[in-house]
Design a protein around this motif. Structure first.
Motif, PDB file in Angstrom:
ATOM      1  N   ASP A   1       0.853  -1.185   0.000  1.00  0.00           N
ATOM      2  CA  ASP A   1       0.000   0.000   0.000  1.00  0.00           C
ATOM      3  C   ASP A   1       0.891   1.238   0.000  1.00  0.00           C
ATOM      4  N   GLY A   2       0.763   2.066  -1.042  1.00  0.00           N
ATOM      5  CA  GLY A   2       1.597   3.242  -1.166  1.00  0.00           C
ATOM      6  C   GLY A   2       1.358   4.289  -0.102  1.00  0.00           C
ATOM      7  N   THR A   3       0.275   4.153   0.681  1.00  0.00           N
ATOM      8  CA  THR A   3      -0.008   5.130   1.722  1.00  0.00           C
ATOM      9  C   THR A   3       0.636   4.764   3.060  1.00  0.00           C
ATOM     10  N   THR A   4       1.247   3.582   3.160  1.00  0.00           N
ATOM     11  CA  THR A   4       1.789   3.137   4.447  1.00  0.00           C
ATOM     12  C   THR A   4       3.158   3.717   4.748  1.00  0.00           C
ATOM     13  N   GLY A   5       3.786   4.356   3.775  1.00  0.00           N
ATOM     14  CA  GLY A   5       5.062   5.015   4.029  1.00  0.00           C
ATOM     15  C   GLY A   5       6.175   4.070   4.418  1.00  0.00           C
ATOM     16  N   GLN A   6       6.971   4.485   5.393  1.00  0.00           N
ATOM     17  CA  GLN A   6       8.160   3.728   5.765  1.00  0.00           C
ATOM     18  C   GLN A   6       7.839   2.375   6.401  1.00  0.00           C
ATOM     19  N   ASN A   7       6.589   2.157   6.834  1.00  0.00           N
ATOM     20  CA  ASN A   7       6.209   0.857   7.359  1.00  0.00           C
ATOM     21  C   ASN A   7       6.318  -0.219   6.284  1.00  0.00           C
ATOM     22  N   ALA A   8       6.229   0.195   5.021  1.00  0.00           N
ATOM     23  CA  ALA A   8       6.368  -0.757   3.920  1.00  0.00           C
ATOM     24  C   ALA A   8       7.753  -1.396   3.917  1.00  0.00           C
ATOM     25  N   ILE A   9       8.759  -0.658   4.378  1.00  0.00           N
ATOM     26  CA  ILE A   9      10.121  -1.196   4.430  1.00  0.00           C
ATOM     27  C   ILE A   9      10.183  -2.383   5.381  1.00  0.00           C
ATOM     28  N   ALA A  10       9.589  -2.230   6.569  1.00  0.00           N
ATOM     29  CA  ALA A  10       9.583  -3.313   7.550  1.00  0.00           C
ATOM     30  C   ALA A  10       8.797  -4.509   7.039  1.00  0.00           C
ATOM     31  N   GLN A  11       7.658  -4.256   6.404  1.00  0.00           N
ATOM     32  CA  GLN A  11       6.852  -5.338   5.847  1.00  0.00           C
ATOM     33  C   GLN A  11       7.656  -6.164   4.849  1.00  0.00           C
ATOM     34  N   LEU A  12       8.319  -5.482   3.934  1.00  0.00           N
ATOM     35  CA  LEU A  12       9.050  -6.176   2.882  1.00  0.00           C
ATOM     36  C   LEU A  12      10.210  -6.994   3.442  1.00  0.00           C
ATOM     37  N   LYS A  13      10.869  -6.476   4.460  1.00  0.00           N
ATOM     38  CA  LYS A  13      11.969  -7.225   5.076  1.00  0.00           C
ATOM     39  C   LYS A  13      11.485  -8.564   5.610  1.00  0.00           C
ATOM     40  N   HIS A  14      10.341  -8.562   6.295  1.00  0.00           N
ATOM     41  CA  HIS A  14       9.814  -9.795   6.870  1.00  0.00           C
ATOM     42  C   HIS A  14       9.368 -10.776   5.785  1.00  0.00           C
ATOM     43  N   PHE A  15       8.676 -10.283   4.785  1.00  0.00           N
ATOM     44  CA  PHE A  15       8.192 -11.173   3.734  1.00  0.00           C
ATOM     45  C   PHE A  15       9.343 -11.728   2.899  1.00  0.00           C
ATOM     46  N   ARG A  16      10.361 -10.930   2.686  1.00  0.00           N
ATOM     47  CA  ARG A  16      11.503 -11.421   1.907  1.00  0.00           C
ATOM     48  C   ARG A  16      12.207 -12.554   2.639  1.00  0.00           C
ATOM     49  N   GLU A  17      12.282 -12.436   3.964  1.00  0.00           N
ATOM     50  CA  GLU A  17      12.897 -13.499   4.755  1.00  0.00           C
ATOM     51  C   GLU A  17      12.049 -14.769   4.749  1.00  0.00           C
TER      52      GLU A  17
END
Length: 381
Positions: A297-313
């Motif tokens: 979601d483009g509205t979530t801002g920097q929280n998207a960074i944390a989300q992607l780190k977890h899913f990538r792992e």
């Protein structure tokens, strides 16, 4: 809210001898008006109302034949992105600071950070410009704007890599992401896109965790006239997707899109389920899934960074879809994601229409956010 037509939908028959997938409801359970409302709790996933613009292409064609009004042209990137915080803040920056000095550059850095570009990326961009200003490389603010645009395009061109579904058959796309990002809607729009490209397609209702998720995906399947492999709510997600891959192989389907639960990245048990899906698919095809597409979601801002780190792992994300960039988002998170991870950005969502899922284009994206010159500020591109 999603609504069926008043006429009771007919059930699709078996194809190539394959029995219909099991579902959590029978035809008798479908009333004249069925509505699914996205709940406000953590299990909900936002899904815009399916209107005519989300309908099956044949429905749209029939409607256009009975309407005397011309079809509306697709809105440009500029029209979609001009309302973002990035575009608004940067648009007035040079008017407030006409001199090429440290004050202008300091405010530019602040604007980039508040637009979710991120501290690291914003600092890097501005420091490069600062060095060039010190060397008097820019004659005026237009020249500085041009240099900024070039830097932004260069940052994004590294992740401008279209999705190629022709490398395997069936090509398995596993959709992942947290609740509320528009994952189910994105699947419906991807289905529409792949069908326009003449690919045969199947959907797998692997989100067995959230109430009504199976029904929502089946609605998209009906709109696109695409088969959906599903089981009852609460079924094992890996089993559903495994069955779907078997069915896709037997029917020589080219693309299989598999939904997964819109889990929070903090839910360890649900994240482990993603790893299980990969292991189970590997029993049929060691290379599957061929694309793990994460919806952000483009509205979530920097929280998207944390989300992607977890899913990538957990699952090894290979591509991104950034949704909800049509004016409500700050817009800068795309640059932050590009710099932090370097993962291909396959598509961006610029609106609720079925054609508003666009293949990512770095130049078009920057053009939509910033005018080419200060005199063009506010013009539609």
């Amino acid at each position: 809210m999603l609504k069926f037509w008043k006429k009771k939908p007919s059930s699709p028959g078996p194809v190539d001898g394959l029995p219909l997938p099991a579902t959590s409801a029978t035809d008798d359970d479908i009333t004249e008006e069925v509505a699914f409302e996205a709940a406000a709790d953590a299990d909900a996933e936002e899904d815009p109302e399916i209107t005519l613009e989300h309908a099956h292409p044949a429905d749209t064609a029939r409607s256009s034949q009975t309407s005397s009004e011309p079809a509306a042209r697709p809105r440009s990137w500029r029209e979609r992105l001009a309302g973002s915080a990035f575009a608004r803040n940067l648009g007035g920056l040079f008017a407030r600071n006409p001199k090429l000095d440290d004050d202008l550059l300091d405010e530019l850095e602040t604007c980039l950070i508040t637009a979710d570009v991120g501290i690291a990326a914003a600092t890097e961009i501005v420091e490069q410009l600062r060095k060039r200003v010190a060397k008097r490389e820019f004659a005026d603010a237009d020249a500085l704007l041009g240099a900024l645009r070039t830097q932004l395009v260069n940052l994004l061109q590294a992740v401008e890599k279209p999705l190629d579904v022709g490398t395997h058959s069936p090509f398995v796309v596993l959709m992942v992401g947290v609740n509320g990002v528009g994952k189910t809607t994105t699947i419906g729009k991807l289905a529409h896109r792949f069908l326009k490209q003449k690919h045969s397609l199947m959907l797998a209702a692997g989100d067995t965790f959230r109430a009504a998720a199976v029904e929502q995906l089946q609605t998209w399947g009906q709109r696109n006239n695409v088969p959906v492999i599903a089981q009852a709510s609460g079924a094992d997600s890996a089993s559903v997707i495994f069955d779907a891959l078997q069915a896709a192989r037997s029917r020589r389907i080219q693309v299989l899109i598999a939904d997964t639960a819109g889990r929070l990245h903090t839910q360890t048990g649900l994240m482990d389920e993603l790893s299980k899906i990969r292991r189970v698919l590997g029993k049929l095809d060691a290379s599957a899934p061929h694309e793990v597409l994460m919806v952000i979601d483009g509205t979530t801002g920097q929280n998207a960074i944390a989300q992607l780190k977890h899913f990538r792992e957990a699952i090894g994300v290979t591509g991104l879809v950034v949704t909800k960039l049509d004016g409500t988002a700050k817009g800068g998170v795309v640059f932050a994601l590009a710099r932090e991870f370097g993962l291909p950005i396959r598509f961006v969502g610029l609106g609720e229409g079925i054609e508003d899922l666009r293949e990512f284009n770095a130049q078009a994206f920057v053009d939509g956010l910033l005018p080419s010159t200060l005199s063009a500020r506010g013009a539609a591109g």
